[in-house]
Each structure stands twice: as C-alpha cells, then as structure tokens.
Design an enzyme around this catalytic site. Structure first.
Site, PDB file in Angstrom:
ATOM      1  N   PRO A   2     -21.945  15.308 -19.385  1.00  0.00           N
ATOM      2  CA  PRO A   2     -22.058  14.069 -18.586  1.00  0.00           C
ATOM      3  C   PRO A   2     -22.558  12.916 -19.464  1.00  0.00           C
ATOM      4  O   PRO A   2     -23.486  13.084 -20.239  1.00  0.00           O
ATOM      5  CB  PRO A   2     -23.091  14.422 -17.524  1.00  0.00           C
ATOM      6  CG  PRO A   2     -23.219  15.899 -17.553  1.00  0.00           C
ATOM      7  CD  PRO A   2     -22.845  16.335 -18.929  1.00  0.00           C
ATOM      8  N   GLU A   3     -21.895  11.772 -19.361  1.00  0.00           N
ATOM      9  CA  GLU A   3     -22.318  10.588 -20.107  1.00  0.00           C
ATOM     10  C   GLU A   3     -22.985   9.602 -19.143  1.00  0.00           C
ATOM     11  O   GLU A   3     -23.169   9.902 -17.976  1.00  0.00           O
ATOM     12  CB  GLU A   3     -21.106   9.965 -20.813  1.00  0.00           C
ATOM     13  CG  GLU A   3     -20.495  10.930 -21.824  1.00  0.00           C
ATOM     14  CD  GLU A   3     -19.448  10.256 -22.718  1.00  0.00           C
ATOM     15  OE1 GLU A   3     -19.511   9.046 -22.923  1.00  0.00           O
ATOM     16  OE2 GLU A   3     -18.572  10.985 -23.210  1.00  0.00           O
TER      17      GLU A   3
END
Ligand SMILES: [Zn+2]
Length: 287
Positions: A2-3
């Site tokens: 996840p960014e």
C-alpha cells in the site's frame, strides 16, 4: 505494497467508523510482526477514547485520549478491516490484533506476510520510524497549494543537489519525500517527462516543480478514485488491495505509449531494473 493514497483512504475509513469510540478490549494474537507488538498494548488501550487518526507517509497514527498513539504500518500485505462486533464478527486468518469498542465496532489488523508494524508511543513525541522521514507530498487541508509546492520545490532542489543517484531511487527514499512507492514514482516521472535514470542532482528547479505537480495530481486522483473501494479495506473482508487506476507506464512493458500514439508515434514502453525494483518508462516522452 500500500502506498500513500491507499493508506490515506484507510485513514479516512477508520476516522469515519471509529472516531470518539471508546476501546473495550484489545487482543494481541502474536507477539511480533516486523518488530514486536508491545505487550502493554492490551492494558494501555482499554477504556481510552480514540480521538484522531493521522497519517504520516505510509503510517497510520491512532491518537488516544490517554496521551498515547498507536502506530500501524501495513508492510507488504497488511490490511485493516472494521466491522460490527456483533453476531457477524469472526476472527480472520492472519489476524494479529483485534480491537473492540463499546460502540460495537471491531478493528482487525490482518497481515499474511507479517512485514507490518504495530507500536505504541507517547503522542507528544516523534516515533523513531518517523524521525528521519521527508516531507509529505500533499499539503495539509487549508494550506495554499501553490505556496506548498514552492516550499517543497525549494526543499527538494537543495536535497537533490547532494544526490548523484537516479531520480527514481531518490524519490523512493522515504527520508527525501514521504509515502511514495514504485507505482506512483514511475507514473509521476512519466507525467513530468523525466527519465528514471536521470541523476537527481541534474534536475533544474522548473523540472522539480513539474515533478511535484505530477506527483500531487496522481496522488489526488488515486485518493479520489479510491473513495469507492474504501470498503475493501475497512468495512468488509475483501481481498482487493489497489484501486482501479489507469496507469500510463506501470506494468505496461511491451505496450505502446499512449502519449506517443496521440502524436502519431509508435513507441514501446520499456522496463528496467533499478535498485531491485522495476522501472517502466517511455524513452521518447521521458528525457
Ligand atoms: Zn511516449
């Protein structure tokens, strides 16, 4: 992994579901992830109120009324689900932490590969993992966008001067700028027309400004488009991890560059490995 946009969507989902809730109980199902989960978590959190959810880079910070903050990092495969704690609640596979609130919600931290982090620290201090972190790429609410861009540009211009390494690897360094991972770096460089191989120290101020604007536009678009898939993270047990974004170069090796096509050129998108990570780029659009 996840960014920033994914983590921001999770933060918003948690805020919507859990703000002002009082914690009834905490269950730690294992003693460690990437690092140990504090043994004091269960006693420190019970009967405290959740007053705020902040985000710093890819970290979620759950601020409590007792002066403590819980830090979450989702690692490679982590997710946080919130669901009613009534009859429907079931412990999930790979669930490492469960928090129940008196208001009837249940937060589950699930992480099959166990690269995530759960930690506890006093709110009036800075957690060790956050101390070296670079500035946020997006302005806080209420901050003027262009003045934020100018300040960030000055900062990055100075920082880049010392970096002989590629702009691609420089931007992935969380100490330079927070929250960006491989996907958003590849896409921002494409949008700004900058080659991933360009040395960071060679970029001119105007190019850095364009890069910042590209980063912000992609991040904001991703956050906007993520609103509809928020339930995948915090309301249900869905497996989907990424938004349905249309990428220009990421994962498109061998496909034709759309920007080139619009100009009547047929250019194939290339892939190269930089510091162990894939870079996707168009050698005509990016110089
Ligand atoms: Zn192109």
């Amino acid at each position: 992994m996840p960014e920033l946009p994914e983590v921001e969507i999770i933060r918003r989902g948690l805020e919507k579901k859990l703000i002002n809730h009082t914690i009834q109980s905490v269950q730690r199902h294992r003693i460690n992830l990437r690092q140990s989960i504090p043994i004091t978590l269960e006693t420190c959190l019970a009967n405290t109120r959740i007053i705020k959810f902040n985000r710093r880079g890819k970290y979620i910070l759950m601020e409590l009324s007792n002066g403590l903050t819980v830090l979450f990092h989702l690692g490679m495969s982590g997710k946080i689900i919130v669901q009613p704690s009534g009859s429907g609640y079931e412990k999930q596979k790979h669930e490492h932490l469960t928090i129940l609130t008196y208001e009837g919600e249940c937060l589950q931290f699930i992480d099959p590969r166990r690269f995530g982090i759960i930690d506890l620290f006093p709110t009036n201090t800075t957690h060790n993992l956050l101390k070296m972190m670079g500035p946020e790429p997006l302005p806080d609410t209420g901050i003027n966008v262009s003045s934020h861009q100018a300040i960030l540009c000055d900062y990055l211009h100075e920082k880049f001067k010392l970096k002989k390494q590629s702009i691609k690897n420089t931007m992935l360094d969380q100490r330079v700028i927070a929250g960006l991972g491989n996907i958003y770096v590849c896409e921002s460089l494409f949008l700004a027309g900058i080659s991933p191989f360009q040395s960071a120290c060679e970029l001119k101020r105007q190019e850095i400004l364009l890069l910042i604007q590209s980063i912000q536009s992609i991040l904001l678009k991703a956050i906007e488009s993520g609103g509809s898939s928020m339930r995948d993270y915090v309301h249900s047990n869905g497996e989907k991890g990424y938004f349905q974004m249309q990428w220009n170069v990421y994962g498109k090796e061998g496909e034709l560059c759309n920007y080139c096509l619009q100009k009547g050129r047929k250019t194939v998108i290339k892939r190269a490995v930089q510091a162990g990570r894939s870079s996707f780029y168009c050698e005509i659009c990016q110089k």
